[in-house]
Design a protein around this motif. Structure first.
Motif, mmCIF file in Angstrom:
data_model
loop_
_atom_site.group_PDB
_atom_site.id
_atom_site.type_symbol
_atom_site.label_atom_id
_atom_site.label_comp_id
_atom_site.label_asym_id
_atom_site.label_seq_id
_atom_site.Cartn_x
_atom_site.Cartn_y
_atom_site.Cartn_z
ATOM 1 N N HIS A 167 0.832 -1.216 0.000
ATOM 2 C CA HIS A 167 0.000 0.000 0.000
ATOM 3 C C HIS A 167 0.866 1.265 0.000
ATOM 4 N N THR A 186 -0.638 -1.125 -4.173
ATOM 5 C CA THR A 186 -2.005 -1.561 -4.409
ATOM 6 C C THR A 186 -2.649 -0.638 -5.430
ATOM 7 N N TYR A 188 -5.945 0.526 -6.899
ATOM 8 C CA TYR A 188 -7.393 0.643 -6.827
ATOM 9 C C TYR A 188 -7.874 1.627 -7.900
ATOM 10 N N LYS A 192 -5.800 4.835 -3.200
ATOM 11 C CA LYS A 192 -4.474 4.218 -3.060
ATOM 12 C C LYS A 192 -3.570 4.649 -4.212
ATOM 13 N N SER A 214 -3.460 -5.980 -6.975
ATOM 14 C CA SER A 214 -4.795 -5.383 -7.093
ATOM 15 C C SER A 214 -5.463 -5.174 -5.743
ATOM 16 N N SER A 215 -5.132 -5.999 -4.753
ATOM 17 C CA SER A 215 -5.816 -6.005 -3.463
ATOM 18 C C SER A 215 -7.334 -6.024 -3.638
ATOM 19 N N ALA A 216 -7.795 -6.626 -4.739
ATOM 20 C CA ALA A 216 -9.235 -6.667 -5.016
ATOM 21 C C ALA A 216 -9.962 -7.396 -3.898
ATOM 22 N N ASP A 217 -11.084 -6.827 -3.465
ATOM 23 C CA ASP A 217 -11.805 -7.386 -2.317
ATOM 24 C C ASP A 217 -13.301 -7.205 -2.513
ATOM 25 N N SER A 221 -13.099 -2.422 -6.593
ATOM 26 C CA SER A 221 -11.716 -2.822 -6.854
ATOM 27 C C SER A 221 -11.698 -3.646 -8.125
ATOM 28 N N ASP A 222 -10.501 -3.926 -8.638
ATOM 29 C CA ASP A 222 -10.387 -4.551 -9.952
ATOM 30 C C ASP A 222 -9.371 -5.687 -9.925
#
Length: 294
Positions: A167, A186, A188, A192, A214-217, A221-222
């Motif tokens: 991050h 990260t 987003y 970020k 990506s930290s997609a959650d 997010s992607d």
């Protein structure tokens, strides 16, 4: 080929796995994190961690993607001391599981005394299990929290090369790189670090010890952020060798220190969607696909 070294796939759909596989993502690392609302007992934490080393690993495999995870008590829930104490007792049971490549994501959220207490305790677990550490840097007072994080890691005798600081942004990147840590970003869509900003970071700092995720959650997010940003980097004139470092090789180098991940793992990623995991499959009436047919 791409690795997404920080993505919360338990919050994503099988469509995401399919799209990622088609885009060239060969492996993902899923760190334990907050579910969006507070957990009410250690038992729910236990079931969640079990899913990361069980069902989710299987689900990814059904699309030809190798799934790894990081296990830890996240910084937000470290502030619930009774829960945190109970979680700390079960973490060793999961850190020894196959496919666990780090202790994480751990670190600071509000930079409280309890967050520091359990961050330090988990650094000791990382040393005990000879695992790298995946760090969550705080959203507020990020530079202060990032510097404190690195100071604490060094107090506990960890080498910078054993720690991934994630991050990052324009305010932290130089401090993290200067001290020799793996420096992750990260990506987003709105917050970020966006893809265009990441291109500028890559131009300024190069590719040494830098990688993206990506930290997609469960939020906006992607999960396609890594291949999309890689393409943008290439279109922007960043050399292919540097893009390869930031979107694949550096993440592999950081986490292969665990002994749980290697490039050979996805060179033989055969799958058959007719397979079951505890009686369940990823299918809902579709014809099963084999890797030879994909």
């Amino acid at each position: 080929m791409y690795i997404d070294p920080h993505v919360h796939m338990s919050a994503r759909t099988t469509d995401d796995y399919q799209a990622m596989a088609e885009a060239g993502v060969v492996a993902v690392i899923e760190p334990a994190f907050w579910l969006g609302q507070p957990r009410t007992s250690v038992d729910t934490y236990k079931d969640y961690l079990a899913s990361l080393v069980g069902w989710e690993r299987f689900r990814a495999s059904q699309f030809g993607i190798k799934h790894y995870c990081a296990i830890g008590l996240n910084s937000k829930e470290a502030n619930n001391e009774p829960l945190a104490e109970a979680v700390m007792e079960i973490l060793p049971l999961f850190l020894a599981k196959e496919g666990v490549v780090a202790v994480g994501e751990i670190g600071f959220d509000e930079q409280t005394a309890l967050e520091e207490k359990y961050f330090r305790a988990q650094l000791e677990l990382a040393k005990q299990f000879d695992l790298p550490v995946m760090v969550h840097t705080p959203h507020r007072d990020k530079l202060k929290g990032t510097i404190l994080t690195m100071d604490i890691c060094e107090e506990h005798g960890l080498l910078p090369t054993q720690v991934v600081i994630d991050h990052n942004n324009e305010n932290t990147v130089k401090a993290v790189l200067d001290r020799g840590y793996w420096t992750a970003f990260t990506l987003y869509p709105q917050t970020k670090m966006g893809s265009e900003r990441m291109v500028n970071i890559a131009r300024q700092y190069g590719s040494e010890r830098i990688f993206i995720d990506s930290s997609a959650d469960w939020g906006v997010s992607d999960p396609m952020a890594v291949p999309k940003t890689a393409n943008l980097m290439l279109q922007s004139g960043i050399p292919q060798a540097e893009v390869h470092q930031m979107c694949y090789a550096n993440a592999l180098a950081a986490y292969q220190q665990s002994g749980q991940i290697a490039a050979e793992d996805w060179q033989t990623a055969d799958f058959d969607q007719a397979e079951l995991f505890e009686g369940n499959s990823v299918l809902r009436g579709q014809k099963p696909i084999k890797s030879s047919e994909a």
